[in-house]
Design a protein around this motif. Structure first.
Motif, PDB file in Angstrom:
ATOM      1  N   GLU A   1      -8.626   8.519  -2.445  1.00 42.57           N
ATOM      2  CA  GLU A   1      -7.865   8.147  -3.634  1.00 42.57           C
ATOM      3  C   GLU A   1      -6.733   7.220  -3.203  1.00 42.57           C
ATOM      4  O   GLU A   1      -5.878   7.604  -2.415  1.00 42.57           O
ATOM      5  CB  GLU A   1      -7.331   9.391  -4.340  1.00 42.57           C
ATOM      6  N   TRP A   2      -6.748   6.003  -3.719  1.00 41.36           N
ATOM      7  CA  TRP A   2      -5.796   4.992  -3.282  1.00 41.36           C
ATOM      8  C   TRP A   2      -4.480   5.084  -4.052  1.00 41.36           C
ATOM      9  O   TRP A   2      -4.406   5.690  -5.123  1.00 41.36           O
ATOM     10  CB  TRP A   2      -6.387   3.593  -3.430  1.00 41.36           C
ATOM     11  N   SER A   3      -3.451   4.449  -3.496  1.00 41.64           N
ATOM     12  CA  SER A   3      -2.170   4.343  -4.193  1.00 41.64           C
ATOM     13  C   SER A   3      -1.462   3.070  -3.754  1.00 41.64           C
ATOM     14  O   SER A   3      -1.641   2.602  -2.624  1.00 41.64           O
ATOM     15  CB  SER A   3      -1.276   5.563  -3.925  1.00 41.64           C
TER      16      SER A   3
ATOM     17  N   PRO B   1       0.829  -1.209   0.000  1.00 42.47           N
ATOM     18  CA  PRO B   1       0.000   0.000   0.000  1.00 42.47           C
ATOM     19  C   PRO B   1       0.862   1.257   0.000  1.00 42.47           C
ATOM     20  O   PRO B   1       1.923   1.298   0.622  1.00 42.47           O
ATOM     21  CB  PRO B   1      -0.799  -0.121   1.302  1.00 42.47           C
TER      22      PRO B   1
ATOM     23  N   THR C   1     -10.478  -0.309   0.908  1.00 45.83           N
ATOM     24  CA  THR C   1     -10.249   0.624   2.007  1.00 45.83           C
ATOM     25  C   THR C   1     -11.307   0.392   3.075  1.00 45.83           C
ATOM     26  O   THR C   1     -12.378  -0.169   2.794  1.00 45.83           O
ATOM     27  CB  THR C   1     -10.303   2.084   1.524  1.00 45.83           C
TER      28      THR C   1
ATOM     29  N   THR D   1      -5.098   2.732   2.065  1.00 44.08           N
ATOM     30  CA  THR D   1      -5.136   1.693   1.035  1.00 44.08           C
ATOM     31  C   THR D   1      -4.863   0.317   1.624  1.00 44.08           C
ATOM     32  O   THR D   1      -3.950   0.150   2.435  1.00 44.08           O
ATOM     33  CB  THR D   1      -4.104   1.997  -0.065  1.00 44.08           C
TER      34      THR D   1
ATOM     35  N   VAL E   1      -7.665  -3.854  -4.464  1.00 45.29           N
ATOM     36  CA  VAL E   1      -7.406  -2.673  -3.646  1.00 45.29           C
ATOM     37  C   VAL E   1      -8.717  -2.274  -2.974  1.00 45.29           C
ATOM     38  O   VAL E   1      -9.734  -2.085  -3.649  1.00 45.29           O
ATOM     39  CB  VAL E   1      -6.871  -1.503  -4.486  1.00 45.29           C
TER      40      VAL E   1
END
Length: 289
Positions: free
Chosen positions: A98-100, A63, A91, A68, A89
């Motif tokens: 906004e994921w990464s 993550p 949450t 994330t 992915v």
């Protein structure tokens, strides 16, 4: 009224062009066709047990932030250079985030490579000095509803983004030491059949999830001692073979060996075949001249 359907092709084309400039070929957002593998695929387990969340973690995929969560990694490894990994992915956030995700491209199986195909993600940043690249979600066309692959840049608890990364030209696996989680090997004496010569034949068995480079160590005098004790060779043959050098090394590629007394350390030359993974074997042969 604006015709959003008419605007979609131009938007998608612009998005793909931007991602191409970032150095990563991106699959079409709706249908993805993987490149044909050169060998039968070998499916390996997840790189890390359980679910990674809260930023950080171990392995090549982790993550990129506290919100994330990365889970359900499924690796398909075809060769040293070709592999794919699919993962989810999610949450726990009840508000959209906004994921990464971070790719440690210096680790196996990337081994320095970061170009390939992406589905369900975009490349936000090239690998840094430590080889870490960042992926973020995809942005769909204007007005498109959330989609696990096509429009997943923002997620909330209960949603699962689906990501797939494929690499077709990974770097050469790093040579590592033998062990229960890398590779083990055994060496036997074998008659060469030419001018009363002989070979030390080593069978390497892989135990690693990804391909790792191999190095084998052969003690020529110990090998001859064992062959003599087992009755494989006579005392006269022992005396004949002992002073001979192992000068010809091969394993389907070019290998080099350094020698210290009667001990030979053999490894593949750069770019030559010399790696194994779980379920794969490799035969290394060193012969007298």
């Amino acid at each position: 009224m604006t015709d959003r359907t008419a605007r979609r092709p131009a938007f998608v084309a612009a998005l793909l062009a931007l991602l191409a400039l970032l150095g990563l070929a991106v699959a079409q957002p709706i249908a993805t066709t993987d490149a044909a593998w050169s060998d039968d695929a070998v499916v390996a387990g997840a790189a890390s047990a359980g679910t990674w969340g809260g930023g950080g973690g171990e392995g090549p995929i982790t993550p990129g932030d506290d919100a994330t969560i990365v889970s359900n990694e499924a690796w398909t490894v075809s060769s040293e250079q070709q592999f794919c990994v699919a993962f989810d992915v999610t949450t726990e956030s009840t508000t959209p985030v906004e994921w990464s995700v971070l790719l440690a491209t210096s680790l196996a199986p990337f081994n320095g490579a970061h170009q390939g195909d992406l589905t369900g993600a975009t490349l936000a940043s090239e690998p840094d000095a430590e080889g870490v690249a960042r992926l973020v979600g995809t942005v769909g066309w204007e007005g498109q509803a959330w989609h696990a692959v096509q429009n997943n840049h923002s997620i909330v608890a209960g949603q699962t983004a689906s990501v797939k990364v494929c690499v077709y030209d990974a770097g050469t696996p790093e040579i590592v030491q033998p062990g229960d989680d890398t590779y083990t090997y055994t060496t036997v004496l074998q008659e060469n059949g030419v001018n009363n010569q002989a070979c030390a034949v080593t069978t390497v068995t892989g135990h690693s999830q990804f391909y790792v480079g191999v190095e084998v160590v052969v003690d020529w005098s110990d090998l001859l001692d064992a062959a003599l004790a087992a009755g494989q060779i006579t005392p006269a043959e022992y005396e004949y073979l002992l002073p001979l050098d192992l000068t010809v090394w091969d394993s389907g590629g070019i290998w080099d060996a350094t020698v210290d007394g009667d001990t030979y350390t053999a490894r593949p030359e750069t770019g030559s075949a010399g790696s194994v993974m779980d379920g794969k074997t490799l035969t290394v042969k060193g012969c007298t001249g």
